[in-house]
Design a protein around this motif. Sequence first.
Motif, mmCIF file in Angstrom:
data_model
loop_
_atom_site.group_PDB
_atom_site.id
_atom_site.type_symbol
_atom_site.label_atom_id
_atom_site.label_comp_id
_atom_site.label_asym_id
_atom_site.label_seq_id
_atom_site.Cartn_x
_atom_site.Cartn_y
_atom_site.Cartn_z
ATOM 1 N N LEU A 1 33.312 28.964 36.416
ATOM 2 C CA LEU A 1 32.473 30.147 36.205
ATOM 3 C C LEU A 1 32.290 30.939 37.491
ATOM 4 N N TYR A 2 32.212 30.243 38.606
ATOM 5 C CA TYR A 2 32.074 30.942 39.888
ATOM 6 C C TYR A 2 33.354 31.717 40.211
ATOM 7 N N LEU A 3 34.500 31.073 39.976
ATOM 8 C CA LEU A 3 35.772 31.776 40.183
ATOM 9 C C LEU A 3 35.840 33.043 39.330
ATOM 10 N N ARG A 4 35.456 32.906 38.074
ATOM 11 C CA ARG A 4 35.570 34.021 37.131
ATOM 12 C C ARG A 4 34.557 35.118 37.404
ATOM 13 N N ASP A 5 33.316 34.730 37.673
ATOM 14 C CA ASP A 5 32.230 35.708 37.718
ATOM 15 C C ASP A 5 31.884 36.196 39.116
ATOM 16 N N LYS A 6 32.256 35.457 40.139
ATOM 17 C CA LYS A 6 31.900 35.839 41.507
ATOM 18 C C LYS A 6 33.120 36.225 42.345
ATOM 19 N N ILE A 7 34.139 35.376 42.308
ATOM 20 C CA ILE A 7 35.298 35.628 43.171
ATOM 21 C C ILE A 7 36.213 36.692 42.588
ATOM 22 N N LEU A 8 36.513 36.609 41.288
ATOM 23 C CA LEU A 8 37.449 37.573 40.694
ATOM 24 C C LEU A 8 36.957 39.022 40.802
ATOM 25 N N PRO A 9 35.692 39.341 40.522
ATOM 26 C CA PRO A 9 35.265 40.747 40.628
ATOM 27 C C PRO A 9 35.392 41.326 42.032
ATOM 28 N N ILE B 1 37.761 40.331 44.271
ATOM 29 C CA ILE B 1 39.010 39.782 44.798
ATOM 30 C C ILE B 1 39.680 40.717 45.803
ATOM 31 N N ALA B 2 39.464 42.011 45.678
ATOM 32 C CA ALA B 2 40.094 42.967 46.592
ATOM 33 C C ALA B 2 39.626 42.778 48.030
ATOM 34 N N LYS B 3 38.483 42.113 48.206
ATOM 35 C CA LYS B 3 37.948 41.891 49.554
ATOM 36 C C LYS B 3 38.651 40.740 50.268
ATOM 37 N N LEU B 4 39.410 39.948 49.527
ATOM 38 C CA LEU B 4 40.094 38.803 50.112
ATOM 39 C C LEU B 4 41.415 39.214 50.747
ATOM 40 N N SER B 5 41.946 38.356 51.611
ATOM 41 C CA SER B 5 43.279 38.584 52.155
ATOM 42 C C SER B 5 44.298 38.499 51.015
ATOM 43 N N GLN B 6 45.486 39.019 51.245
ATOM 44 C CA GLN B 6 46.531 38.983 50.224
ATOM 45 C C GLN B 6 46.824 37.548 49.798
#
Length: 537
Positions: free
Chosen positions: A208-216, A218-223
């Motif tokens: 749920l954290y991956l889906r609801d926090k990291i995925l939205p 994701i553009a802030k992460l490195s490639q």
Amino acid sequence: MVFTSSGKREGMMAATPTTISAQLNTLVKSGRVADAVALLERAHKTHPRDEAILVALAQLHNRVTHDFPRAQAAGERAVKVMPKSARAHLEVAEAACKLKRFDTALKHLKRARALAPRNADVLYVASSIYHQMDRHDDAIAAVQASLAVRPDHLQARLQLATVYRAAGQMDDARALCRDIFAQTPDNLVLHSIYGLTGKMAQDDPMYLYLRDKILPDIAKLSQRDQAKALALLAKARDDMGAHDDAFTLYTRSKKTENLRHDGAKYHRFVAAQCDAISPADYFGGGGSQDETPVLIVGMPRSGSTLLEQVLTSHPKIAGVGESAALSNLMRDLKLPEHDGAALARLTKGLTQKDSETLAQKYLTEVRKAAPKAARIVDKKLHNFELLGVFARMFPKGRILHARRDPMDNCVSCYMQPLSAWHSYTRDLADLGRYYCDYDRLMQHWATVLPIPMMDVHYEDMVADTEGTARGIIDFLSLDWDPACLDFQSSEKRARTLSVWQVRQPVYKTSVQRWRRYDAHLDPLKSELGRFYPDGLG
């Protein structure tokens, strides 16, 4: 100076001149790795006996460039300058371990631990080396000792979770991952380890954290981290049965990672061996008459881990995992990687004495793990590229070719987090062409080599484990032992991505698994159609 670019260790690099230290960190953080290497090499020429510069250079190669031969060389120069430097010995040990030169790694690790017995970094790297050697109890003890000195060190805690998983202690691994998640929920390495401990449920807080926090965001992460996050979500969705969603996410991950594969070069590599090596190159025999070596070769995700576990459960068979013994021999001979013409010249030009010398070196390396075994199984799958040389070394050795339905095999490769070395898995069409080249080379070996070879089909192994296993044991000229069917309880651990599955009863749901993703597979079908003369309907 504190060198932190890898995120793995801190505090191990001694202070170099301030200007060099500042420039080095700036270059690495900005991705100018070649300039960072050049900076340290110039500094070494100016200060040839500065141990700190040599250690910095070894660290840079160990953790950034991954040029492990150069890392080992720099570390060894540092040891000569400062024999009592635990840091220098540690860098040599780490590089040698990556090269699977375990005698050298253990020698320098022992020295580092003697010089700094309670140094948390020394203990942490000791755990990593023991893990690479499948010495899981030692790996767990070392990292626990590191955590006793530095209890909150994130990388050591992640290392402990990794080793728990490798040792088959899945409950311990998952519990530790959840503890770490409560403090550092954004760590993608943590999510990767957790995802490999079993299947993900829809209500799992880490999913749920991956889906609801990291995925939205994701553009802030490195490639690289974007690609990793997408792959983690894809694996979770696949666990939940959302196969179309999963495959779409995997494809997004591959495109984001943006690796390139030189398929033309690999095609030339295969063609050069097929065109140059013939049965005549094996007239007159030569090499060692020892029957101990057994190679398992083939594509990744071909059922090789199950095959290895069944075999090494036999009391007279030992395994050395994915040994680098054969590829290290080629490296020692200065053979360029994937240079088919050079490899063919080597194979054809070996004298009987050369073949015997290479064979003895290989046997010396693999027998360290099991000096009394009747058969020693080496499961480095890409040794299929080197079978021409191996047959000159061991005309009585044996080859087990792990095979699987081509579509299933390729789809499984595509959907697994294989290393960047497997760049051919980043695109379905590239993957299909690579599979065709691999198959062409294996067909060639089956035609020209005098060495005993047996195809072992994954589908046969899961449909009739005992019957297939009995046939393999007979091929190895050994008596049947019922322990081969009790591989789930074997203490001989599997370290590959299949480690969780191989602990389960024989895994049958992977047969015809590709059909779940049929709508996405046209580029792969176009390349693999030749293997299905009756069509893929």
